[in-house]
Enzyme design. Sequence first.
Site, short mmCIF file in Angstrom:
data_model
loop_
_atom_site.label_atom_id
_atom_site.label_comp_id
_atom_site.label_asym_id
_atom_site.label_seq_id
_atom_site.Cartn_x
_atom_site.Cartn_y
_atom_site.Cartn_z
CB CYS A 12 -13.30 35.57 -49.06
SG CYS A 12 -14.30 36.74 -50.01
CB CYS B 229 -12.97 39.99 -52.53
SG CYS B 229 -14.29 40.09 -51.31
CB SER B 230 -9.06 38.84 -49.88
OG SER B 230 -9.18 40.25 -49.84
CB CYS B 231 -14.21 38.39 -46.59
SG CYS B 231 -15.13 39.40 -47.76
#
Lengths: 94, 272
Positions: free
Chosen positions: B174, B177-179
Amino acid sequence: MNVIFQPGQRVRVRDDYPPGHIRTPFYIRGKVGHVTRVFGEFENPERLGMGLPGMPKKTLYEVRFRQADVWPNYNGPVHDTVDVDIYQHWLEKA
Amino acid sequence: MAGKHEHTHGHDHDHDHDHGHSHGHGHDHDHQHGHSHGHDNDHGHGHSHAAHDHDHDHGHAHPHPHPHAHTAREFQPDEKIHSYYQILGLALKELLLEKKIFTSQELRKAIEARDTITPALGAKIVARAWTDTAFKARLLRDANAACKELGIDVGPTHLVAVENTDTVHNVVVCTLCSCYPRAVLGLPPSWYKSREYRARIVSEPRSVLKEFGTVLPEYMEVRVHDSTADMRYLVLPARPKGTEGMSEDALAALVNRDSMIGVSLADSSAKS
């Protein structure tokens, strides 16, 4: 459902830089790829990100790009790809 | 400071955290999106070490110079630096508790429930797909429904399984962000959330894969999935050769977390 692009169709990502909560990454703006899937309609993150209701919903696509088209100095083979999930209002016909 | 780095797009929109609860463990310093520390209320009375890096995995103390000597009976607070967003998260948590939107006990249970999700859940899905081609087809078509067949409720997550084949290798990131497919893999490793991984896997994936020990032949297509929106990707690794006849449980043991992110392959060494 408001679907204007079909799998296989070539699309260009809008080369646009509005302020706000945008979920179209910078590196893919202005690039040309093709639609691989239509995921359906989802609440608009650009409104949700402002604390507003996410309506009207936006159709979400999976769009596949050749890495060589995305990165001028890509160091892998031409058949390497990157799939990015992009909402309809960020796509135009290519 | 890691707590801030997810905020390149400027919003605290927590689209990967279905429950919005705060998290109370030492290894969560690097959580994005206003996650706060649910259990420890030690902020405000600790001393802080401004240059200390909290982006490590398990809250272990690592040696660093202390500016002062400790006496034997001195209270030793946890070393924490709260970023702007972490403080915001803490304040929000306290308000929600004060207003009785949920109780501390409910919050604790939600955190505990999240912590029970480990990559073993993903491995179970993969092992079933390896042994049941009809299930695999259903998984690739509608992963949420296929998970339900196994008694796995992924909640509001829209899960998408992508299959590694002889010619295609998938890897997930991602970049915004950090999905991460937390519903089936649990919490993401800290490197997954690092700017370095996020920037490099999308632009020089083969170099990054090589650093993970994964060297793929030129003829294969490396396909990076940037989960920029509502979908969460689970890589279905290729079944290792020589595993014919192994039980589903034995196969699941070959499925490591990183192979379901796509930076590694399933282990080929057959365990039983």
